[in-house]
Design an enzyme around this catalytic site. Structure first.
Site, mmCIF file in Angstrom:
data_model
loop_
_atom_site.group_PDB
_atom_site.id
_atom_site.type_symbol
_atom_site.label_atom_id
_atom_site.label_comp_id
_atom_site.label_asym_id
_atom_site.label_seq_id
_atom_site.Cartn_x
_atom_site.Cartn_y
_atom_site.Cartn_z
ATOM 1 N N HIS A 1 13.150 32.322 -20.466
ATOM 2 C CA HIS A 1 13.815 30.560 -20.692
ATOM 3 C C HIS A 1 14.781 30.624 -19.315
ATOM 4 O O HIS A 1 14.399 29.597 -18.578
ATOM 5 C CB HIS A 1 14.506 30.751 -21.666
ATOM 6 C CG HIS A 1 15.342 29.438 -21.792
ATOM 7 N ND1 HIS A 1 16.497 29.206 -21.516
ATOM 8 C CD2 HIS A 1 14.807 28.263 -22.495
ATOM 9 C CE1 HIS A 1 16.648 27.888 -21.538
ATOM 10 N NE2 HIS A 1 15.915 27.418 -22.478
ATOM 11 N N GLU B 1 6.226 25.276 -21.650
ATOM 12 C CA GLU B 1 7.539 24.501 -21.219
ATOM 13 C C GLU B 1 7.610 25.079 -19.722
ATOM 14 O O GLU B 1 8.146 26.306 -19.685
ATOM 15 C CB GLU B 1 8.481 24.638 -21.953
ATOM 16 C CG GLU B 1 9.818 23.977 -21.113
ATOM 17 C CD GLU B 1 11.061 23.525 -21.902
ATOM 18 O OE1 GLU B 1 12.210 23.496 -21.211
ATOM 19 O OE2 GLU B 1 11.388 23.682 -23.117
ATOM 20 N N HIS C 1 9.854 28.156 -31.841
ATOM 21 C CA HIS C 1 10.805 27.690 -30.605
ATOM 22 C C HIS C 1 11.012 29.097 -30.118
ATOM 23 O O HIS C 1 11.783 29.880 -30.553
ATOM 24 C CB HIS C 1 11.841 26.956 -30.780
ATOM 25 C CG HIS C 1 12.955 26.793 -29.657
ATOM 26 N ND1 HIS C 1 14.259 27.107 -29.863
ATOM 27 C CD2 HIS C 1 12.589 26.321 -28.549
ATOM 28 C CE1 HIS C 1 14.891 26.917 -28.589
ATOM 29 N NE2 HIS C 1 13.825 26.276 -27.916
#
Length: 240
Positions: free
Chosen positions: A51, A110, A9
């Site tokens: 992110h 993502e 992750h």
């Protein structure tokens, strides 16, 4: 039991600054099969691996990625916040990050804020599209991905879809659980219809890892890779 596939992750974010080349190299060194990362787009249309929508938390800069140019983003230090030895790490441009994945690790992209078609094409040009997949918390991006680039494999969250049947209806390839909604029965139902089962867990409770192993989860989207492998090995040695 078969060993689960490891997804690091944000890379090896325990030992290196998240979403950097250092964390990617750490994931490869750990033997992870997949690296998960996040994508934003600069003001001048360059895709970056980061992110947050702002650079403040993980760099020495301030401001929104979408309001900064690529030259401004390229100049930021994305490592010193984590530890002095990572000073000089940069926010990776997506193209360079994918280049570093080729032949080494599968990308799990993502999309926070980017054109899914652009991401898909960058993967395809590098021969990564077949194994890679994508997800977004933005429902508009999820819908656009499904409509415009149906060959881009997609994961869905169980908490979003609520059932295995709905995941199948949305033509998902992967169904991701969280600890609070994982059951052995639903995981088995998902596998029976051809969905890959996955769990996301950023914590370090061995009980959660044990539940995942006993549920037959096939992919672990986690930070604590070493701890999970210890738990998995203990369970498999007893059951084997």
């Amino acid at each position: 039991m078969k060993k689960a596939r490891i997804i690091c992750h944000r890379g090896d974010s325990i030992r290196a600054p998240e979403n950097t080349f250092a964390s990617l190299e750490g994931a490869v060194a750990l033997g992870a099969e997949v690296v998960e990362f996040d994508i934003h787009t600069s003001r001048d249309g360059v895709l970056y691996v980061i992110h947050d929508e702002a650079v403040d938390r993980t760099t020495n800069g301030t401001g929104l990625v979408a309001e900064m140019t690529s030259s401004e983003l390229d100049a930021l230090d994305a490592g010193s916040w984590f530890a002095p030895e990572f000073a000089g790490q940069r926010i990776p441009r997506l193209d360079a990050f994918l280049d570093a994945c080729v032949g080494r690790i599968v990308p799990y992209a993502e999309i926070k804020a980017a054109d899914p078609g652009d991401v898909r094409d960058m993967l395809a040009r590098r021969g990564l599209l077949r194994d890679a997949w994508t997800f977004s918390f933005d429902p508009a991006i999820r819908a656009e991905t499904r409509a415009r680039v149906p060959d881009f494999r997609r994961s869905v969250l169980y908490k979003h879809v609520g059932s295995v049947a709905r995941a199948v209806e949305l033509e998902a390839a992967i169904l991701e659980f969280h600890p609070e909604n994982l059951t052995e029965a639903v995981a088995a139902e998902a596998r029976a219809v051809g969905l890959v089962t996955q769990i996301f867990y950023a914590g370090n409770d061995p009980v959660v890892f044990e539940a995942a192993v006993r549920s037959g989860i096939e992919q672990m989207n986690i930070d604590e890779v070493d701890l999970f492998r210890q738990v998995e090995q203990q369970i498999n040695s007893v059951s084997g």
